[in-house]
Design an enzyme around this catalytic site. Structure first.
Site, mmCIF file in Angstrom:
data_model
loop_
_atom_site.group_PDB
_atom_site.id
_atom_site.type_symbol
_atom_site.label_atom_id
_atom_site.label_comp_id
_atom_site.label_asym_id
_atom_site.label_seq_id
_atom_site.Cartn_x
_atom_site.Cartn_y
_atom_site.Cartn_z
ATOM 1 N N SER A 91 0.808 3.682 1.896
ATOM 2 C CA SER A 91 1.183 4.099 3.256
ATOM 3 C C SER A 91 2.538 3.507 3.656
ATOM 4 O O SER A 91 3.312 4.139 4.379
ATOM 5 C CB SER A 91 0.124 3.682 4.274
ATOM 6 N N CYS A 116 0.860 -1.196 0.000
ATOM 7 C CA CYS A 116 0.000 0.000 0.000
ATOM 8 C C CYS A 116 0.895 1.244 0.000
ATOM 9 O O CYS A 116 2.020 1.209 0.483
ATOM 10 C CB CYS A 116 -0.883 -0.033 1.242
ATOM 11 N N HIS A 140 0.866 -3.706 6.179
ATOM 12 C CA HIS A 140 -0.329 -3.639 7.038
ATOM 13 C C HIS A 140 -1.564 -4.196 6.366
ATOM 14 O O HIS A 140 -2.665 -4.036 6.882
ATOM 15 C CB HIS A 140 -0.565 -2.186 7.478
ATOM 16 N N HIS A 173 4.971 5.669 2.036
ATOM 17 C CA HIS A 173 5.079 6.967 2.720
ATOM 18 C C HIS A 173 6.129 6.906 3.842
ATOM 19 O O HIS A 173 6.777 7.905 4.132
ATOM 20 C CB HIS A 173 3.741 7.375 3.338
ATOM 21 N N CYS A 231 -6.730 -3.586 4.107
ATOM 22 C CA CYS A 231 -6.563 -2.134 3.962
ATOM 23 C C CYS A 231 -7.253 -1.609 2.707
ATOM 24 O O CYS A 231 -8.355 -1.099 2.779
ATOM 25 C CB CYS A 231 -5.113 -1.660 3.979
HETATM 26 P P1 CND Z 1 -1.309 4.800 -5.065
HETATM 27 O O1 CND Z 1 0.019 5.409 -5.071
HETATM 28 O O2 CND Z 1 -1.508 3.445 -5.650
HETATM 29 O O3 CND Z 1 -2.366 5.787 -5.814
HETATM 30 C C1 CND Z 1 -2.266 7.180 -5.768
HETATM 31 C C2 CND Z 1 -2.702 7.736 -7.132
HETATM 32 O O4 CND Z 1 -2.669 9.163 -7.064
HETATM 33 C C3 CND Z 1 -1.788 7.330 -8.293
HETATM 34 O O5 CND Z 1 -2.554 6.745 -9.323
HETATM 35 C C4 CND Z 1 -1.130 8.646 -8.726
HETATM 36 O O6 CND Z 1 -0.887 8.709 -10.123
HETATM 37 C C5 CND Z 1 -2.198 9.649 -8.300
HETATM 38 N N1 CND Z 1 -1.689 11.022 -8.117
HETATM 39 C C6 CND Z 1 -0.480 11.407 -7.601
HETATM 40 N N2 CND Z 1 -0.394 12.747 -7.577
HETATM 41 C C7 CND Z 1 -1.551 13.219 -8.098
HETATM 42 C C8 CND Z 1 -2.061 14.527 -8.371
HETATM 43 N N3 CND Z 1 -1.342 15.611 -8.069
HETATM 44 N N4 CND Z 1 -3.297 14.648 -8.896
HETATM 45 C C9 CND Z 1 -4.037 13.548 -9.208
HETATM 46 N N5 CND Z 1 -3.599 12.279 -8.984
HETATM 47 C C10 CND Z 1 -2.375 12.124 -8.442
HETATM 48 O O7 CND Z 1 -1.808 4.827 -3.546
HETATM 49 P P2 CND Z 1 -2.908 3.949 -2.743
HETATM 50 O O8 CND Z 1 -4.144 3.840 -3.543
HETATM 51 O O9 CND Z 1 -2.254 2.730 -2.184
HETATM 52 O O10 CND Z 1 -3.140 4.938 -1.502
HETATM 53 C C11 CND Z 1 -3.720 6.221 -1.711
HETATM 54 C C12 CND Z 1 -3.611 7.039 -0.455
HETATM 55 O O11 CND Z 1 -4.401 6.437 0.579
HETATM 56 C C13 CND Z 1 -2.181 7.128 0.107
HETATM 57 O O12 CND Z 1 -1.939 8.411 0.636
HETATM 58 C C14 CND Z 1 -2.209 6.101 1.226
HETATM 59 O O13 CND Z 1 -1.224 6.348 2.183
HETATM 60 C C15 CND Z 1 -3.613 6.342 1.740
HETATM 61 C C16 CND Z 1 -4.145 5.300 2.695
HETATM 62 C C17 CND Z 1 -5.048 5.717 3.647
HETATM 63 C C18 CND Z 1 -5.547 4.806 4.565
HETATM 64 C C19 CND Z 1 -6.571 5.242 5.558
HETATM 65 O O14 CND Z 1 -6.943 4.448 6.444
HETATM 66 N N6 CND Z 1 -7.098 6.468 5.473
HETATM 67 C C20 CND Z 1 -5.135 3.483 4.518
HETATM 68 N N7 CND Z 1 -4.245 3.088 3.569
HETATM 69 C C21 CND Z 1 -3.751 3.972 2.654
HETATM 70 ZN ZN ZN Z 2 -3.031 1.082 3.487
#
Ligand code: CND
Ligand code: ZN
Ligand code: ZN
Length: 376
Positions: free
Chosen positions: A49, A47, A68, A52, A175
């Site tokens: 995260s 993921c 996770h 990050h 997740c």
């Molecule tokens: P992933 O990196 O696969 O997807 C992110 C997408 O965003 C990609 O397709 C990028 O091309 C796109 N992107 C990047 N910059 C931009 C921009 N400026 N404008 C538009 N699109 C853009 O990530 P993921 O799907 O695994 O995770 C997404 C987020 O969710 C990430 O920040 C992760 O840490 C978070 C997350 C949150 C939680 C929670 O409980 N809230 C749990 N897990 C992950």
């Molecule tokens: Zn996650």
């Protein structure tokens, strides 16, 4: 030969320092203490995260064992554990559910006090960890640590699931799928016939799209700077796809124009950048729009924005793990998956042996994968 009560030596991917590749190391995994559970991991997803932490955006102590989003089998349990037993198929819960804290007893809450998400300390409750590598303590990650053959979690961070569930698929319920889908159906409570915008089309964002579709949204506008994500977004329910880089004006203005000047009913930031969080808020209807922060904000970030947006009635909120109470919901989501109420296949683009974890992270960094699942 039983391993119960003994230290297990096994392979784990250790992150020694930020911005360095993972090293596959032999680690020692201590037996579970009272109210802890040792799990043999069968499959784990990668993921953003986790990335990050590697990139330094999300502050955490090193060396650390990340991961996770997984499924596994209970190897042994510590004293007093009654919720699972050896041999049970389980999903580790990065959002724990102790069942007794304020958030756990309130029907509106899901961020249990046992969470390690606010300020990651990487320790078990007794202030130590169960991992040793090269004589050094390795930190745990958000109550889970799944990039290892064996891990130890608190009993509030694990739940039994149906034994027939395929681990290489249902690990995503730990997740990505649940986080995104729940953001739409639990946190935003998307209504039938509404218009939604989803910023970021990774594994989590595409799951938001699925949630919006399941809730009956009539327009789902998918936003990403990587146009290679658009075909998959349409496959799972997006009605339109927009690349902000195709416009000179800000993306919020583009979305307002696409909606006759009024903005979307619901927007979701699923990237983890302050700028897109603001843009998602500004894309909403100024009176009754709801914008949900799903992307993990960088630890050091601050946002300044016009309070006029909230004054006029917009709602800005966020959610961890899609607002689900994890222990109650994860077994039900697994059952719904087995009943084919939703599919996880579109989210899984790559499957690799655990040793190839660095390759899996490269696929994520270069935007080539949605989810890579590592198998042990
Ligand atoms: P992933 O990196 O696969 O997807 C992110 C997408 O965003 C990609 O397709 C990028 O091309 C796109 N992107 C990047 N910059 C931009 C921009 N400026 N404008 C538009 N699109 C853009 O990530 P993921 O799907 O695994 O995770 C997404 C987020 O969710 C990430 O920040 C992760 O840490 C978070 C997350 C949150 C939680 C929670 O409980 N809230 C749990 N897990 C992950
Ligand atoms: Zn996650
Ligand atoms: Zn709790």
């Amino acid at each position: 030969m039983s391993t119960t009560g003994k230290v297990i030596k096994c392979k784990a991917a250790v992150a020694w320092a930020p911005n360095k590749p993972f090293s596959i190391e032999e680690v020692e995994v201590a037996p579970p203490k009272a109210h802890e559970v040792r799990i043999k991991i069968l499959a784990t997803g990668i993921c953003r995260s986790d990335e990050h932490v590697v990139s330094g955006a999300l502050a955490a102590p090193f060396p650390i064992i990340l991961g996770h989003e997984a499924a596994g089998v209970v190897e042994s349990v510590g004293e007093g554990v009654t919720c699972v037993k050896p041999g049970d198929k389980v999903i580790p819960l990065f959002a724990p559910q102790c069942g007794v804290c304020d958030a756990c007893v309130n029907p509106r809450g899901n961020l249990c006090v046992k969470t390690d998400l606010n300020k990651i300390h990487g320790l078990m409750e007794d202030g130590t960890t169960r991992f040793t590598c090269k004589g050094k303590q390795a930190y745990q990650f958000i109550n889970t640590s799944t990039f290892t053959e064996y891990t130890v979690v608190h009993e509030s961070s694990v739940v039994k699931i149906d034994a027939v569930a395929p681990p290489e698929k249902v690990c995503l319920i730990g997740c990505g799928f649940s986080t995104g889908y729940g953001a739409a159906v639990n946190t935003a409570k998307v209504e039938r016939g509404s218009t939604c915008a989803v910023f970021g089309l990774g594994g989590v964002g595409l799951s938001v799209v699925m949630g919006c579709k399941a809730a009956g949204a009539s327009r789902i506008i998918a936003v990403d700077v990587n146009k290679d994500k658009f075909a998959k977004a349409k496959e799972v329910g997006a009605t339109e796809c927009v690349n902000p880089q195709d416009f000179t004006k800000p993306i919020e203005d583009v979305l307002k124009e696409m909606t006759g000047g009024i903005g979307v009913d619901y927007s979701f930031e699923v990237i983890g950048r302050p700028e897109t969080m603001k843009a998602a808020l500004a894309s909403c209807h100024i009176n009754y729009g709801v914008s949900v922060i799903v992307g993990v904000p960088p630890s050091a970030s601050q946002i300044s924005f016009s309070p006029m947006l909230l004054f006029t009635g917009c709602t800005w909120k966020g959610c961890v793990f899609g607002g689900w109470k994890s222990k109650d919901s994860v077994p039900k989501l697994v059952a719904e998956y087995l009943e084919k109420k939703f599919s996880l296949d579109p989210l899984i683009t790559h499957t690799l042996p655990f040793d190839k974890i660095n390759e899996g992270f490269e696929l994520l960094r270069t935007g080539k994968s949605i989810r890579t699942v590592l198998l042990f």
